[in-house]
Scaffold this active site. Structure first.
Site, PDB file in Angstrom:
ATOM      1  N   LYS A  20       0.833  -1.120  -0.146  1.00 37.91           N
ATOM      2  CA  LYS A  20       0.088   0.169  -0.114  1.00 37.91           C
ATOM      3  C   LYS A  20       0.929   1.210  -0.125  1.00 37.91           C
ATOM      4  CE  LYS A  20      -1.759   2.803   1.826  1.00 37.91           C
ATOM      5  NZ  LYS A  20      -1.268   4.508   1.583  1.00 37.91           N
ATOM      6  N   GLU A  78       9.179   1.591  10.960  1.00 41.13           N
ATOM      7  CA  GLU A  78      10.526   2.474  10.564  1.00 41.13           C
ATOM      8  C   GLU A  78       9.642   3.802  10.533  1.00 41.13           C
ATOM      9  OE1 GLU A  78      13.727   1.850  10.424  1.00 41.13           O
ATOM     10  OE2 GLU A  78      13.096  -0.369  10.176  1.00 41.13           O
ATOM     11  N   CYS A 114      13.691  10.972   7.158  1.00 35.66           N
ATOM     12  CA  CYS A 114      13.479  10.509   8.622  1.00 35.66           C
ATOM     13  C   CYS A 114      14.865  10.748   9.192  1.00 35.66           C
ATOM     14  CB  CYS A 114      13.114   9.152   8.599  1.00 35.66           C
ATOM     15  SG  CYS A 114      13.933   8.075   7.589  1.00 35.66           S
ATOM     16  N   GLU A 120       9.224  16.617  14.782  1.00 32.73           N
ATOM     17  CA  GLU A 120       9.775  16.361  13.462  1.00 32.73           C
ATOM     18  C   GLU A 120       9.107  17.368  12.658  1.00 32.73           C
ATOM     19  OE1 GLU A 120       8.456  12.834  11.651  1.00 32.73           O
ATOM     20  OE2 GLU A 120      10.808  12.264  10.884  1.00 32.73           O
TER      21      GLU A 120
HETATM   22  P1  NDP Z   1       2.522   8.953   7.304  1.00 30.54           P
HETATM   23  O1  NDP Z   1       2.663   8.480   8.754  1.00 30.54           O
HETATM   24  O2  NDP Z   1       1.318   9.839   7.231  1.00 30.54           O
HETATM   25  O3  NDP Z   1       2.149   7.942   6.280  1.00 30.54           O
HETATM   26  C1  NDP Z   1       2.807   6.535   5.796  1.00 30.54           C
HETATM   27  C2  NDP Z   1       2.067   5.438   5.097  1.00 30.54           C
HETATM   28  O4  NDP Z   1       1.030   4.967   6.080  1.00 30.54           O
HETATM   29  C3  NDP Z   1       1.283   6.072   4.223  1.00 30.54           C
HETATM   30  O5  NDP Z   1       1.054   4.837   2.989  1.00 30.54           O
HETATM   31  C4  NDP Z   1      -0.069   6.256   4.754  1.00 30.54           C
HETATM   32  O6  NDP Z   1      -1.216   6.212   3.893  1.00 30.54           O
HETATM   33  C5  NDP Z   1      -0.162   5.011   5.584  1.00 30.54           C
HETATM   34  N1  NDP Z   1      -1.126   5.193   6.676  1.00 30.54           N
HETATM   35  C6  NDP Z   1      -1.322   6.431   7.443  1.00 30.54           C
HETATM   36  N2  NDP Z   1      -2.424   5.856   8.443  1.00 30.54           N
HETATM   37  C7  NDP Z   1      -2.685   4.792   8.309  1.00 30.54           C
HETATM   38  C8  NDP Z   1      -3.394   3.860   9.099  1.00 30.54           C
HETATM   39  N3  NDP Z   1      -4.255   4.086  10.126  1.00 30.54           N
HETATM   40  N4  NDP Z   1      -3.518   2.508   8.734  1.00 30.54           N
HETATM   41  C9  NDP Z   1      -2.456   2.000   7.923  1.00 30.54           C
HETATM   42  N5  NDP Z   1      -1.818   2.716   7.025  1.00 30.54           N
HETATM   43  C10 NDP Z   1      -1.843   4.228   7.179  1.00 30.54           C
HETATM   44  O7  NDP Z   1       3.727   9.166   6.736  1.00 30.54           O
HETATM   45  P2  NDP Z   1       4.098  10.160   5.485  1.00 30.54           P
HETATM   46  O8  NDP Z   1       3.840   9.534   4.366  1.00 30.54           O
HETATM   47  O9  NDP Z   1       3.837  11.659   5.707  1.00 30.54           O
HETATM   48  O10 NDP Z   1       5.773   9.897   5.416  1.00 30.54           O
HETATM   49  C11 NDP Z   1       6.468  10.896   6.447  1.00 30.54           C
HETATM   50  C12 NDP Z   1       6.921  10.139   7.850  1.00 30.54           C
HETATM   51  O11 NDP Z   1       7.660   8.831   7.394  1.00 30.54           O
HETATM   52  C13 NDP Z   1       7.700  10.968   8.644  1.00 30.54           C
HETATM   53  O12 NDP Z   1       7.493  10.823   9.943  1.00 30.54           O
HETATM   54  C14 NDP Z   1       9.154  10.170   8.402  1.00 30.54           C
HETATM   55  O13 NDP Z   1       9.973  10.427   9.640  1.00 30.54           O
HETATM   56  C15 NDP Z   1       8.663   8.630   8.345  1.00 30.54           C
HETATM   57  N6  NDP Z   1       9.803   8.185   7.741  1.00 30.54           N
HETATM   58  C16 NDP Z   1      10.731   7.162   8.308  1.00 30.54           C
HETATM   59  C17 NDP Z   1      11.778   6.677   7.894  1.00 30.54           C
HETATM   60  C18 NDP Z   1      12.827   5.511   8.439  1.00 30.54           C
HETATM   61  O14 NDP Z   1      13.321   4.877   7.794  1.00 30.54           O
HETATM   62  N7  NDP Z   1      12.540   5.605   9.860  1.00 30.54           N
HETATM   63  C19 NDP Z   1      11.825   6.910   6.190  1.00 30.54           C
HETATM   64  C20 NDP Z   1      11.084   7.712   5.846  1.00 30.54           C
HETATM   65  C21 NDP Z   1       9.975   8.364   6.513  1.00 30.54           C
HETATM   66  P3  NDP Z   1      -1.726   7.547   3.058  1.00 30.54           P
HETATM   67  O15 NDP Z   1      -0.621   8.785   3.199  1.00 30.54           O
HETATM   68  O16 NDP Z   1      -1.697   7.080   1.511  1.00 30.54           O
HETATM   69  O17 NDP Z   1      -3.115   8.165   3.529  1.00 30.54           O
END
Ligand code: NDP
Length: 502
Positions: free
Chosen positions: A178, A253, A287, A388
């Protein structure tokens, strides 16, 4: 080859076929530099996730039934095909998320290595023969989990997906992806690479959609054995809590607020190059962004003066132009968030050394551009130092002693990554060993390798990507205990022989 140019939306990818969503709904992917349409993609929800999980379940006996060597060969082919198709993939990735071509070219050029590395692990993995009692052969087998779910963000769409797909595929699992609704095209394109490489239909399935619908359906599906999610810490907590009801394994992550710690023996120019690289790559949307620059007070002013001048010289512009050094933020939401935190920083009393505004000019009018921003006079309790932001904002904090540097660096809820800059070898390791972070670079930042474990301490996540550990986390152990004797054994016999368990 799939096309983003046609009138027909790209389908979901289920069981080896591109297919419309059952609801008929479609997502629009727009270019963050000017709002232009990049492509239209089917928007999946629970019913489509159910179809995709069923396809992955059907493919599991086929894929897991192959030898590791056979899976490894297919993954090596995938690496070759991916390398060949990179120029086209880079172009789409740039249009989807607005990261400069020079960054995406450098990042995506590495991706084939993940398929080669994990393909090699599949081929060479050895199980163990733990000691047991005399007269027994005791061995372990690592077997795949089954159907796994990958939920990925928009900031490194293919890199993050690849870090999840390569180990899970190598270990014999089948999967449903997804992706973020902001960047679903390249994950769909990867399906073509796998098809050409000979990955059986149903092993890799992609259902673009929203977190609240498709994401939720995947993470709560009872047939899914593991969820591997990259996203914000709040999302990770919610997903882990829901997945726990089915005892679905979770790797997460999550967010970060990395410190770049610069000791006084570091050359000022080197420190400044380090800070620029750590803070402003991906317009700060990573991140492991060096969002906190901890500098020894003796070089603080020299570093800040030079850093401001260099940040102001970063070329902001069209991400497709090879000369561009910084593109837009990915969305209006992400720019609003950055602007919100800049206002908070000013209210908290930090000094805006540069940035804090959108660039001006017609080239920037329709995109989500924002200037590199540096705050000084920041204290560790300020929200801009703790939370963040995920934008091109760096906070500079001075320190006097090694003790203070360590306390500052560890003084956040996050623990993903940090970097230590010094020429003093003993100090570099001494400090590193006291840092609460899953990844520490010494005299470097941002470097990654498929063999090198990646993941966070504290609120930055659980589980690891990359390396042997990632492969093993996509398996479960079966222990086989073999009695090598033919001697009769009767626990209930009245034969006056002392009975033993081992
Ligand atoms: P989000 O947490 O908003 O979303 C991440 C993914 O989870 C998206 O595909 C999103 O769907 C999905 N999602 C959101 N809510 C749910 C739920 N309740 N159930 C299942 N899936 C869900 O993050 P962002 O896309 O905004 O990315 C940024 C974040 O990712 C930052 O906090 C960053 O730190 C973290 N990150 C961490 C990394 C690491 O290696 N630790 C690397 C890169 C980023 P959709 O957005 O399509 O609605």
């Amino acid at each position: 080859m799939i096309s983003t140019a046609g009138a027909e939306p790209l389908g979901l990818y289920i069981g080896g076929q591109f297919t419309p969503a059952l609801s008929g709904r479609v997502l629009e992917v727009r270019n963050p530099k000017n709002g232009a349409l990049v492509g239209r993609v089917a928007e999946g929800d629970k019913a489509d996730i159910d179809r995709a999980v069923a396809a992955a379940e059907a493919a599991f006996p086929i894929w897991s039934g192959l030898s590791g060597a056979a899976r490894g060969d297919i993954m090596h082919k995938a690496a070759e095909i991916l390398a060949r198709r990179l120029p086209e993939i880079v172009g789409i990735e740039v249009d989807q998320i607005g990261r400069p071509r020079r960054e995406m070219t450098a990042q995506l050029a590495r991706l084939p290595e993940w398929y080669s590395y994990f393909g090699a692990l599949a081929r060479t993995h050895e199980d163990t023969v733990p000691p047991f009692g005399a007269g027994y052969l005791n061995y372990t087998r690592r077997v795949p989990l089954g159907v796994v779910g990958h939920v990925t963000p928009w900031n490194h769409p293919l890199l993050i997906l690849t870090k999840k797909v390569a180990p899970s595929m190598a270990a014999g699992n089948t999967m449903v992806v997804k992706p973020s609704e902001l960047a679903p095209i390249t994950p769909l394109l990867l399906a073509e690479v796998f098809k050409e490489a000979g990955v059986p239909d149903g092993v890799y399935n992609v259902v673009p959609g929203f977190g609240a619908t498709a994401g939720l359906a995947l993470t709560t599906h009872p047939a899914v054995r593991k969820i591997d999610l990259t996203g914000g810490t709040k999302t990770g907590q919610e997903v882990a809590a829901l997945a726990g009801r089915n005892l679905t394994r979770v790797a997460a992550e999550l967010g970060g607020k990395a410190s770049v710690i610069v000791f006084p023996d570091t050359d000022v120019d080197r420190a400044v190059s380090a800070a620029l690289f750590a803070s402003f790559i991906a317009t700060g949307q990573t991140c492991v962004q060096g969002a906190r620059l901890l500098v020894h007070r003796s070089i603080h002013d020299a570093v800040v003066t030079r850093l401001v001048a260099r940040a102001e010289a970063i070329r902001i512009g069209d991400p497709q132009d090879p000369a561009t050094q910084m593109g837009p933020l990915v969305s209006a939401r992400q720019r609003d968030l950055t602007e919100h935190y800049v206002r908070i920083g000013l209210e908290e009393g930090a000094t805006l050394a540069t940035g804090g505004a959108r660039p001006e000019g017609p080239a920037f009018d329709c995109g989500f551009f924002y200037r590199p921003t540096i705050f000084t006079d920041v204290t560790n309790t300020m929200r801009i130092a703790q939370e963040e932001i995920f934008g091109p904002v760096v906070c500079v904090l001075p320190f006097e002693t090694e003790e203070e540097a360590v306390a500052l660096a560890n003084g956040t809820e996050f623990g993903l990554a940090m970097s230590v800059w010094t020429r003093d070898l003993a100090r570099a390791h001494r400090v590193t060993h006291r840092l609460e972070a899953g990844i520490v670079w010494i005299n470097d930042h941002h470097r990654i390798d498929p063999a090198s474990p990646w993941g966070g301490f504290k609120m930055s996540g659980i589980g690891r990507e990359n390396g042997r550990v990632a492969y093993e986390e996509y398996t479960q152990i079966q222990n086989v205990i073999v009695n090598l004797t033919d001697a009769p054994f009767d626990w209930y016999a009245d034969d006056n022989v002392e009975k033993r368990y081992s």
